[in-house]
Write a protein that holds these residues in place. Structure first.
Motif, PDB file in Angstrom:
ATOM      1  N   LEU A   1       1.003  -1.274   0.040  1.00 35.29           N
ATOM      2  CA  LEU A   1      -0.079   0.072   0.097  1.00 35.29           C
ATOM      3  C   LEU A   1       0.679   1.204   0.038  1.00 35.29           C
ATOM      4  CD1 LEU A   1      -2.943   0.851   0.129  1.00 35.29           C
ATOM      5  CD2 LEU A   1      -2.887   0.963   2.442  1.00 35.29           C
ATOM      6  N   GLU A   2       1.948   1.293   0.575  1.00 34.36           N
ATOM      7  CA  GLU A   2       2.938   2.377   0.770  1.00 34.36           C
ATOM      8  C   GLU A   2       3.233   2.723  -0.620  1.00 34.36           C
ATOM      9  OE1 GLU A   2       3.214  -0.483   2.562  1.00 34.36           O
ATOM     10  OE2 GLU A   2       2.722   0.528   4.425  1.00 34.36           O
ATOM     11  N   VAL A   3       3.491   1.931  -1.638  1.00 40.43           N
ATOM     12  CA  VAL A   3       3.857   2.314  -2.857  1.00 40.43           C
ATOM     13  C   VAL A   3       2.699   2.305  -4.075  1.00 40.43           C
ATOM     14  CG1 VAL A   3       6.338   1.457  -2.515  1.00 40.43           C
ATOM     15  CG2 VAL A   3       4.887  -0.135  -3.452  1.00 40.43           C
ATOM     16  N   ALA A   4       1.506   1.974  -3.846  1.00 44.64           N
ATOM     17  CA  ALA A   4       0.593   2.116  -4.647  1.00 44.64           C
ATOM     18  C   ALA A   4       0.265   3.331  -5.551  1.00 44.64           C
ATOM     19  CB  ALA A   4      -1.054   1.884  -3.557  1.00 44.64           C
ATOM     20  N   ASP A   5       0.590   4.517  -4.974  1.00 44.54           N
ATOM     21  CA  ASP A   5       0.628   5.829  -5.813  1.00 44.54           C
ATOM     22  C   ASP A   5       1.553   5.592  -6.978  1.00 44.54           C
ATOM     23  OD1 ASP A   5       2.567   6.036  -3.766  1.00 44.54           O
ATOM     24  OD2 ASP A   5       2.365   8.244  -3.793  1.00 44.54           O
ATOM     25  N   HIS A   6       2.714   4.867  -6.361  1.00 44.61           N
ATOM     26  CA  HIS A   6       3.925   4.811  -7.522  1.00 44.61           C
ATOM     27  C   HIS A   6       3.457   3.645  -8.798  1.00 44.61           C
ATOM     28  CE1 HIS A   6       6.550   7.675  -5.854  1.00 44.61           C
ATOM     29  NE2 HIS A   6       6.206   7.051  -4.583  1.00 44.61           N
ATOM     30  N   LEU A   7       3.038   2.772  -8.322  1.00 44.76           N
ATOM     31  CA  LEU A   7       2.655   1.491  -8.872  1.00 44.76           C
ATOM     32  C   LEU A   7       1.555   1.746  -9.923  1.00 44.76           C
ATOM     33  CD1 LEU A   7       3.181  -1.571  -6.526  1.00 44.76           C
ATOM     34  CD2 LEU A   7       4.661  -0.758  -8.359  1.00 44.76           C
ATOM     35  N   LEU A   8       0.605   2.473  -9.355  1.00 43.22           N
ATOM     36  CA  LEU A   8      -0.844   2.553 -10.040  1.00 43.22           C
ATOM     37  C   LEU A   8      -0.910   4.204 -10.707  1.00 43.22           C
ATOM     38  CD1 LEU A   8      -3.118   0.696  -7.619  1.00 43.22           C
ATOM     39  CD2 LEU A   8      -2.159   0.028  -9.715  1.00 43.22           C
ATOM     40  N   GLY A   9       0.135   4.997 -10.497  1.00 44.29           N
ATOM     41  CA  GLY A   9       0.267   5.971 -10.831  1.00 44.29           C
ATOM     42  C   GLY A   9      -0.236   6.518 -12.160  1.00 44.29           C
ATOM     43  N   GLU A  10      -0.002   5.788 -13.489  1.00 46.81           N
ATOM     44  CA  GLU A  10      -0.076   6.178 -14.547  1.00 46.81           C
ATOM     45  C   GLU A  10      -1.786   5.706 -15.068  1.00 46.81           C
ATOM     46  OE1 GLU A  10       2.769   5.080 -17.390  1.00 46.81           O
ATOM     47  OE2 GLU A  10       4.247   5.709 -15.816  1.00 46.81           O
ATOM     48  N   ALA A  11      -2.194   5.110 -14.135  1.00 42.85           N
ATOM     49  CA  ALA A  11      -3.641   4.267 -14.472  1.00 42.85           C
ATOM     50  C   ALA A  11      -4.732   5.329 -14.611  1.00 42.85           C
ATOM     51  CB  ALA A  11      -4.136   3.557 -13.654  1.00 42.85           C
ATOM     52  N   ASP A  12      -5.475   5.371 -15.829  1.00 45.03           N
ATOM     53  CA  ASP A  12      -6.573   6.483 -15.859  1.00 45.03           C
ATOM     54  C   ASP A  12      -7.663   6.053 -15.004  1.00 45.03           C
ATOM     55  OD1 ASP A  12      -5.016   8.047 -17.827  1.00 45.03           O
ATOM     56  OD2 ASP A  12      -5.786   6.733 -19.596  1.00 45.03           O
ATOM     57  N   VAL A  13      -8.183   5.101 -15.118  1.00 50.08           N
ATOM     58  CA  VAL A  13      -9.227   4.383 -14.196  1.00 50.08           C
ATOM     59  C   VAL A  13      -8.778   3.112 -13.469  1.00 50.08           C
ATOM     60  CG1 VAL A  13     -11.524   3.213 -14.276  1.00 50.08           C
ATOM     61  CG2 VAL A  13     -10.849   5.360 -15.850  1.00 50.08           C
ATOM     62  N   LEU A  14      -9.017   2.899 -12.477  1.00 50.78           N
ATOM     63  CA  LEU A  14      -8.803   1.550 -11.523  1.00 50.78           C
ATOM     64  C   LEU A  14     -10.324   1.011 -11.250  1.00 50.78           C
ATOM     65  CD1 LEU A  14      -6.517   2.642  -8.708  1.00 50.78           C
ATOM     66  CD2 LEU A  14      -5.864   1.594 -10.703  1.00 50.78           C
ATOM     67  N   VAL A  15     -10.082  -0.425 -11.689  1.00 47.91           N
ATOM     68  CA  VAL A  15     -11.212  -1.158 -11.329  1.00 47.91           C
ATOM     69  C   VAL A  15     -10.879  -2.211 -10.265  1.00 47.91           C
ATOM     70  CG1 VAL A  15     -12.898  -3.075 -12.300  1.00 47.91           C
ATOM     71  CG2 VAL A  15     -11.977  -1.247 -13.930  1.00 47.91           C
ATOM     72  N   TRP A  38      -4.281   5.019   0.044  1.00 46.02           N
ATOM     73  CA  TRP A  38      -4.837   4.548  -1.199  1.00 46.02           C
ATOM     74  C   TRP A  38      -5.469   6.012  -1.722  1.00 46.02           C
ATOM     75  CZ3 TRP A  38      -5.362   1.220  -4.508  1.00 46.02           C
ATOM     76  CH2 TRP A  38      -6.459   0.873  -5.157  1.00 46.02           C
ATOM     77  N   ARG A  39      -5.728   6.977  -0.798  1.00 45.98           N
ATOM     78  CA  ARG A  39      -6.419   7.884  -1.565  1.00 45.98           C
ATOM     79  C   ARG A  39      -5.220   8.856  -2.300  1.00 45.98           C
ATOM     80  NH1 ARG A  39      -9.545   7.638   3.215  1.00 45.98           N
ATOM     81  NH2 ARG A  39      -7.927   8.723   4.259  1.00 45.98           N
TER      82      ARG A  39
END
Length: 82
Positions: A1-15, A38-39
């Motif tokens: 969770l600590e790196v979620a913003d980096h791992l998912l940073g390029e996603a336009d939409v998350l499902v 997460w936010r």
């Protein structure tokens, strides 16, 4: 969770799928979705997260279950300002 913003940073939409019920998996999912970390994920911060119930997707095997899941996904994404 600590790196979620980096791992998912390029996603336009998350499902995101979630399990609802008295279950440790459901409790863990609630903990993640309620976390300030997460936010910080850009798509989440921008309100571009689709939340789908696990039972609705996988509990209805066959074509009808897929139709329901796709309709739910289309409705949520269609309501976003992309």
């Amino acid at each position: 969770l600590e790196v979620a913003d980096h791992l998912l940073g390029e996603a336009d939409v998350l499902v995101v799928t979630r399990y609802i019920g008295p279950d440790p998996l459901a409790e863990n999912a609630r903990g993640v979705l309620d976390s300030p970390l997460w936010r910080r994920v850009p798509a989440v911060a921008a309100g571009r997260m689709v939340l789908m119930d696990y039972q609705g997707i996988w509990g209805n095997w066959g074509v009808r279950g897929l139709e329901l899941a796709l309709a739910e996904l289309a409705a949520q994404v269609g309501a976003m300002d992309l």
